[in-house]
Design a protein around this motif. Structure first.
Motif, PDB file in Angstrom:
ATOM      1  N   PRO A 134       0.818  -1.219   0.000  1.00 55.75           N
ATOM      2  CA  PRO A 134       0.000   0.000   0.000  1.00 55.75           C
ATOM      3  C   PRO A 134       0.851   1.270   0.000  1.00 55.75           C
ATOM      4  O   PRO A 134       1.951   1.302   0.577  1.00 55.75           O
ATOM      5  N   ASN A 135       0.337   2.334  -0.637  1.00 56.56           N
ATOM      6  CA  ASN A 135       0.904   3.641  -0.337  1.00 56.56           C
ATOM      7  C   ASN A 135       0.301   4.105   0.980  1.00 56.56           C
ATOM      8  O   ASN A 135      -0.538   3.412   1.584  1.00 56.56           O
ATOM      9  N   LEU A 136       0.721   5.259   1.453  1.00 50.68           N
ATOM     10  CA  LEU A 136       0.300   5.670   2.795  1.00 50.68           C
ATOM     11  C   LEU A 136      -1.196   5.941   2.875  1.00 50.68           C
ATOM     12  O   LEU A 136      -1.834   5.635   3.894  1.00 50.68           O
ATOM     13  N   LYS A 172       4.732   2.177   1.009  1.00 42.61           N
ATOM     14  CA  LYS A 172       5.365   2.991  -0.023  1.00 42.61           C
ATOM     15  C   LYS A 172       5.293   4.466   0.367  1.00 42.61           C
ATOM     16  O   LYS A 172       4.205   5.018   0.533  1.00 42.61           O
ATOM     17  N   GLY A 173       6.462   5.088   0.491  1.00 38.73           N
ATOM     18  CA  GLY A 173       6.519   6.463   0.975  1.00 38.73           C
ATOM     19  C   GLY A 173       6.728   7.510  -0.090  1.00 38.73           C
ATOM     20  O   GLY A 173       7.145   8.633   0.216  1.00 38.73           O
ATOM     21  N   GLY A 206       0.933   4.991 -12.446  1.00 41.49           N
ATOM     22  CA  GLY A 206       1.256   3.584 -12.628  1.00 41.49           C
ATOM     23  C   GLY A 206       2.503   3.101 -11.936  1.00 41.49           C
ATOM     24  O   GLY A 206       2.879   1.936 -12.091  1.00 41.49           O
ATOM     25  N   THR A 207       3.146   3.967 -11.140  1.00 44.28           N
ATOM     26  CA  THR A 207       4.367   3.514 -10.482  1.00 44.28           C
ATOM     27  C   THR A 207       4.072   2.449  -9.418  1.00 44.28           C
ATOM     28  O   THR A 207       4.895   1.568  -9.182  1.00 44.28           O
ATOM     29  N   GLY A 208       2.899   2.538  -8.788  1.00 45.05           N
ATOM     30  CA  GLY A 208       2.540   1.508  -7.814  1.00 45.05           C
ATOM     31  C   GLY A 208       2.352   0.154  -8.472  1.00 45.05           C
ATOM     32  O   GLY A 208       2.806  -0.876  -7.953  1.00 45.05           O
ATOM     33  N   CYS A 209       1.684   0.151  -9.627  1.00 42.33           N
ATOM     34  CA  CYS A 209       1.530  -1.086 -10.397  1.00 42.33           C
ATOM     35  C   CYS A 209       2.894  -1.654 -10.772  1.00 42.33           C
ATOM     36  O   CYS A 209       3.168  -2.847 -10.617  1.00 42.33           O
TER      37      CYS A 209
END
Length: 244
Positions: A134-136, A172-173, A206-209
């Motif tokens: 997860p992101n924050l 993810k920070g 899309g960076t999380g993907c």
């Protein structure tokens, strides 16, 4: 050749979703097998429409991919709603590495997983996750908490998600108001490892993907979880630097 099964939605703009997933896997020389959960119409500014695929078709896609015998890891992305989360959870084998990217909303703000879906994800997929990414904002939504603003709060929320059943959580920070772009890997046995990179003055969807799929690529290739996270972090940093 080892393959990663990606269970996710499409993005008509090519900015996120399966387009990013396939590109990340190709970069690392890993075959992509795909089960499409939803078709979206998106731009960089808005989600214009979402059509969920029938559950029986998603189950059939997953079964067909697994039947190849080549799947070495699974990554989930956009799952739309609770019924889809349940269908996916029922279709997955118990022993493959599972990277769960909790895609809750688009960068532009459109909802991509409803409330029932978040509940089902916590109940059905979190306890099976080798890694949750997860992101924050996503972590806060899953926990019903405020978004973490300090490192201590980030670590506490990661540990809370591990306590809910995940074997490990990568917090993810990238959007944190901190001087460096740091991700925190928390494990159920209490370990904490940091992956840090300079902040890049670039905005890219899309960076999380890409990160979650790059981690799945590493695990499919036999890397340990931390090594897969470190390599994926470098890959996404390079993507951002090229777009800056």
């Amino acid at each position: 050749m080892s393959a990663v099964l990606v269970i996710a939605g499409t993005d008509s703009s090519g900015g996120a979703g399966l387009t990013r997933d396939v590109a990340a896997l190709a970069h690392f020389g890993i075959e992509a097998l795909c089960a499409i959960t939803a078709v979206t119409a998106q731009t960089d500014a808005a989600v214009l429409g979402v059509t969920r695929l029938p559950l029986e078709m998603v189950r059939a896609q997953i079964a067909a991919a697994l039947a190849t015998g080549r799947v070495a890891a699974v990554k989930t992305g956009m799952l739309v709603d609770g019924a889809m989360v349940e269908a996916v959870a029922d279709s997955l084998p118990p022993r493959l590495p599972l990277i769960v990217d909790p895609v809750l909303a688009a960068t532009s703000g459109g909802e991509l997983l409803d409330g029932a879906g978040r509940t089902a994800l916590m109940k059905r997929l979190l306890p099976r996750a080798t890694l949750l990414t997860p992101n924050l904002s996503e972590a806060a939504l899953l926990l019903g908490a405020l978004v973490a603003s300090t490192e201590d709060e980030v670590i506490a929320q990661g540990r809370a998600l591990c306590a809910r059943g995940a074997a490990a959580v990568l917090m993810k920070g990238g959007h944190a108001q901190l001087p460096l772009a740091t991700d925190w890997l928390l494990t159920a046995d209490g370990e904490c490892e940091r992956f840090t990179a300079p902040r890049v003055a670039a905005q890219q969807r899309g960076t999380g993907c890409a990160l979650a799929t790059a981690i799945a690529a590493g695990m499919a290739a036999g890397l340990e979880r931390a090594a897969a996270c470190a390599r994926a972090k470098s890959y996404v940093t390079e993507l951002l630097m090229r777009s800056a």
